[in-house]
Motif scaffolding. Structure first.
Motif, PDB file in Angstrom:
ATOM      1  N   LEU A  81       4.548   5.234  -7.090  1.00  0.00           N
ATOM      2  CA  LEU A  81       4.261   3.994  -7.812  1.00  0.00           C
ATOM      3  C   LEU A  81       5.534   3.449  -8.443  1.00  0.00           C
ATOM      4  CD1 LEU A  81       2.150   1.933  -8.738  1.00  0.00           C
ATOM      5  CD2 LEU A  81       1.743   3.400 -10.722  1.00  0.00           C
ATOM      6  N   LYS A  82       6.406   4.316  -8.927  1.00  0.00           N
ATOM      7  CA  LYS A  82       7.676   3.891  -9.542  1.00  0.00           C
ATOM      8  C   LYS A  82       8.509   3.067  -8.572  1.00  0.00           C
ATOM      9  CE  LYS A  82      11.173   3.881 -12.431  1.00  0.00           C
ATOM     10  NZ  LYS A  82      11.532   2.514 -12.731  1.00  0.00           N
ATOM     11  N   GLN A  83       8.552   3.451  -7.304  1.00  0.00           N
ATOM     12  CA  GLN A  83       9.296   2.670  -6.304  1.00  0.00           C
ATOM     13  C   GLN A  83       8.746   1.253  -6.222  1.00  0.00           C
ATOM     14  OE1 GLN A  83       8.534   5.613  -3.176  1.00  0.00           O
ATOM     15  NE2 GLN A  83      10.736   5.618  -2.746  1.00  0.00           N
ATOM     16  N   PHE A  84       7.438   1.132  -6.300  1.00  0.00           N
ATOM     17  CA  PHE A  84       6.824  -0.185  -6.197  1.00  0.00           C
ATOM     18  C   PHE A  84       6.939  -0.975  -7.494  1.00  0.00           C
ATOM     19  CE2 PHE A  84       5.014   1.935  -2.534  1.00  0.00           C
ATOM     20  CZ  PHE A  84       5.247   0.972  -1.566  1.00  0.00           C
ATOM     21  N   GLU A  85       7.042  -0.295  -8.633  1.00  0.00           N
ATOM     22  CA  GLU A  85       7.314  -0.993  -9.896  1.00  0.00           C
ATOM     23  C   GLU A  85       8.665  -1.692  -9.794  1.00  0.00           C
ATOM     24  OE1 GLU A  85       6.847   1.224 -13.578  1.00  0.00           O
ATOM     25  OE2 GLU A  85       5.275   2.431 -12.636  1.00  0.00           O
ATOM     26  N   ASP A  86       9.658  -0.988  -9.262  1.00  0.00           N
ATOM     27  CA  ASP A  86      10.990  -1.574  -9.096  1.00  0.00           C
ATOM     28  C   ASP A  86      10.961  -2.724  -8.088  1.00  0.00           C
ATOM     29  OD1 ASP A  86      11.926   0.303 -10.912  1.00  0.00           O
ATOM     30  OD2 ASP A  86      12.680   1.664  -9.358  1.00  0.00           O
ATOM     31  N   LYS A  87      10.233  -2.540  -7.006  1.00  0.00           N
ATOM     32  CA  LYS A  87      10.147  -3.588  -5.989  1.00  0.00           C
ATOM     33  C   LYS A  87       9.416  -4.807  -6.541  1.00  0.00           C
ATOM     34  CE  LYS A  87       9.461  -3.987  -1.012  1.00  0.00           C
ATOM     35  NZ  LYS A  87       9.019  -3.301   0.206  1.00  0.00           N
ATOM     36  N   ALA A  88       8.402  -4.589  -7.391  1.00  0.00           N
ATOM     37  CA  ALA A  88       7.686  -5.710  -8.006  1.00  0.00           C
ATOM     38  C   ALA A  88       8.646  -6.559  -8.832  1.00  0.00           C
ATOM     39  CB  ALA A  88       6.535  -5.201  -8.860  1.00  0.00           C
ATOM     40  N   LYS A  89       9.545  -5.918  -9.566  1.00  0.00           N
ATOM     41  CA  LYS A  89      10.538  -6.659 -10.356  1.00  0.00           C
ATOM     42  C   LYS A  89      11.401  -7.526  -9.441  1.00  0.00           C
ATOM     43  CE  LYS A  89      10.659  -3.170 -13.958  1.00  0.00           C
ATOM     44  NZ  LYS A  89      11.385  -2.040 -14.518  1.00  0.00           N
ATOM     45  N   ASP A  90      11.777  -6.984  -8.299  1.00  0.00           N
ATOM     46  CA  ASP A  90      12.574  -7.753  -7.336  1.00  0.00           C
ATOM     47  C   ASP A  90      11.768  -8.927  -6.785  1.00  0.00           C
ATOM     48  OD1 ASP A  90      14.741  -6.027  -7.669  1.00  0.00           O
ATOM     49  OD2 ASP A  90      14.151  -4.761  -5.972  1.00  0.00           O
TER      50      ASP A  90
ATOM     51  N   ILE B  58       0.862  -1.178   0.000  1.00  0.00           N
ATOM     52  CA  ILE B  58       0.000   0.000   0.000  1.00  0.00           C
ATOM     53  C   ILE B  58       0.900   1.230   0.000  1.00  0.00           C
ATOM     54  CG2 ILE B  58      -1.800   1.261   1.243  1.00  0.00           C
ATOM     55  CD1 ILE B  58      -2.566  -1.546   2.479  1.00  0.00           C
ATOM     56  N   ILE B  59       0.672   2.111  -0.955  1.00  0.00           N
ATOM     57  CA  ILE B  59       1.512   3.297  -1.095  1.00  0.00           C
ATOM     58  C   ILE B  59       1.214   4.278   0.035  1.00  0.00           C
ATOM     59  CG2 ILE B  59       2.031   5.302  -2.547  1.00  0.00           C
ATOM     60  CD1 ILE B  59       1.424   3.604  -4.981  1.00  0.00           C
ATOM     61  N   SER B  60       2.266   4.734   0.684  1.00  0.00           N
ATOM     62  CA  SER B  60       2.163   5.779   1.707  1.00  0.00           C
ATOM     63  C   SER B  60       2.395   7.127   1.037  1.00  0.00           C
ATOM     64  CB  SER B  60       3.197   5.538   2.806  1.00  0.00           C
ATOM     65  OG  SER B  60       2.885   4.350   3.505  1.00  0.00           O
ATOM     66  N   PRO B  61       1.997   8.236   1.702  1.00  0.00           N
ATOM     67  CA  PRO B  61       2.078   9.559   1.064  1.00  0.00           C
ATOM     68  C   PRO B  61       3.449   9.931   0.494  1.00  0.00           C
ATOM     69  CG  PRO B  61       0.772   9.700   3.046  1.00  0.00           C
ATOM     70  CD  PRO B  61       1.344   8.302   3.010  1.00  0.00           C
ATOM     71  N   ASP B  62       4.538   9.480   1.095  1.00  0.00           N
ATOM     72  CA  ASP B  62       5.858   9.882   0.596  1.00  0.00           C
ATOM     73  C   ASP B  62       6.477   8.848  -0.341  1.00  0.00           C
ATOM     74  OD1 ASP B  62       6.169   8.057   2.637  1.00  0.00           O
ATOM     75  OD2 ASP B  62       8.029   8.946   3.376  1.00  0.00           O
TER      76      ASP B  62
ATOM     77  N   VAL C   4       1.945  -9.282  -7.635  1.00  0.00           N
ATOM     78  CA  VAL C   4       2.165  -8.127  -6.767  1.00  0.00           C
ATOM     79  C   VAL C   4       1.024  -7.153  -7.031  1.00  0.00           C
ATOM     80  CG1 VAL C   4       3.669  -6.183  -6.183  1.00  0.00           C
ATOM     81  CG2 VAL C   4       4.684  -8.395  -6.825  1.00  0.00           C
ATOM     82  N   TRP C   5       0.337  -6.783  -5.960  1.00  0.00           N
ATOM     83  CA  TRP C   5      -0.668  -5.734  -6.040  1.00  0.00           C
ATOM     84  C   TRP C   5      -0.112  -4.511  -5.319  1.00  0.00           C
ATOM     85  CZ3 TRP C   5      -6.372  -7.352  -4.777  1.00  0.00           C
ATOM     86  CH2 TRP C   5      -6.801  -8.340  -5.677  1.00  0.00           C
ATOM     87  N   VAL C   6      -0.351  -3.350  -5.896  1.00  0.00           N
ATOM     88  CA  VAL C   6       0.000  -2.094  -5.242  1.00  0.00           C
ATOM     89  C   VAL C   6      -1.282  -1.269  -5.151  1.00  0.00           C
ATOM     90  CG1 VAL C   6       1.368   0.012  -5.348  1.00  0.00           C
ATOM     91  CG2 VAL C   6       2.385  -2.171  -6.070  1.00  0.00           C
ATOM     92  N   VAL C   7      -1.640  -0.904  -3.939  1.00  0.00           N
ATOM     93  CA  VAL C   7      -2.852  -0.133  -3.680  1.00  0.00           C
ATOM     94  C   VAL C   7      -2.453   1.327  -3.477  1.00  0.00           C
ATOM     95  CG1 VAL C   7      -4.854   0.142  -2.170  1.00  0.00           C
ATOM     96  CG2 VAL C   7      -3.906  -2.154  -2.593  1.00  0.00           C
ATOM     97  N   ASP C   8      -3.065   2.199  -4.261  1.00  0.00           N
ATOM     98  CA  ASP C   8      -2.780   3.630  -4.172  1.00  0.00           C
ATOM     99  C   ASP C   8      -4.013   4.320  -3.584  1.00  0.00           C
ATOM    100  OD1 ASP C   8      -1.818   6.180  -4.430  1.00  0.00           O
ATOM    101  OD2 ASP C   8      -1.242   5.960  -6.536  1.00  0.00           O
TER     102      ASP C   8
END
Length: 187
Positions: free
Chosen positions: A119-128, A112-116, A137-141
């Motif tokens: 999405l790009k950070q989580f795109e990179d983490k999804a690759k990892d 779940i994305i926090s205010p700071d 991998v789900w990312v909730v914004d």
């Protein structure tokens, strides 16, 4: 006691031996990296997802909040702490009951994305996550009320409002962004 100040290198064993406390750490590149302190949207969405997915996964596996997962990243030990982790009983039997980090590779993680955060950070983490063997991998914004579903082949799908999120990896599970945000009492 092990020092967890910025820049201090730890072994995985030292990281796993850290005492539980108010700060949750992930193990990245030999360091204990503190996770962002969750705010209201984050916490309510985490709870809503746990309830909704928990109803589906009974008898299939377990959905767990803030559970360290033992993985490899660039040939090194890595212990991320996803906001939610789903692991089937095929990968980790129902009989497994230990107070330790997840020892098997889960099928699915949700962040779940926090205010700071971006999405790009989580795109990179999804690759990892995919490189480590995780299948979804789900990312909730929370702010635009979107859910991004990442697949190992590089496909990314955005889900909004009443668009059903259906996946052959999770037969019988169908959720919508609206349903999740309503469960969280955010709409």
């Amino acid at each position: 006691m092990v020092n967890v100040s910025k820049g201090t290198k730890l072994t995985l064993q030292e990281f796993l031996a850290l005492p539980e406390g108010d700060v949750i750490y992930e193990f990245v590149d030999g360091q204990a990296v503190p996770k962002v302190s969750p705010k209201y949207f984050h916490s309510t969405l985490q709870s809503a997802l746990w309830v909704l997915i928990g109803a589906w996964c009974r008898g299939r596996g377990r959905i767990v909040l803030e559970w360290a997962v033992l993985l490899q990243h660039n040939g090194q030990d890595w212990a991320p702490v996803p906001d939610l982790t789903y692991i089937s009983y095929e990968r980790l039997p129902a009989s497994w009951k230990r107070n330790e980090a997840c020892p098997a590779i889960p099928e699915w993680v949700i962040e779940i994305i926090s205010p700071d955060q971006t999405l790009k950070q989580f795109e990179d983490k999804a690759k990892d996550y995919f490189a480590a063997g995780i299948s979804r991998v789900w990312v909730v914004d929370p702010e635009p009320m979107d859910i991004w579903v990442f697949l190992p082949n590089g496909t990314i799908q955005a889900y909004t409002d009443t668009m059903p999120i259906v996946d052959t990896l999770f037969p019988g599970l169908e959720l919508t962004t609206r349903q999740i945000f309503e469960q969280a009492e955010l709409i």
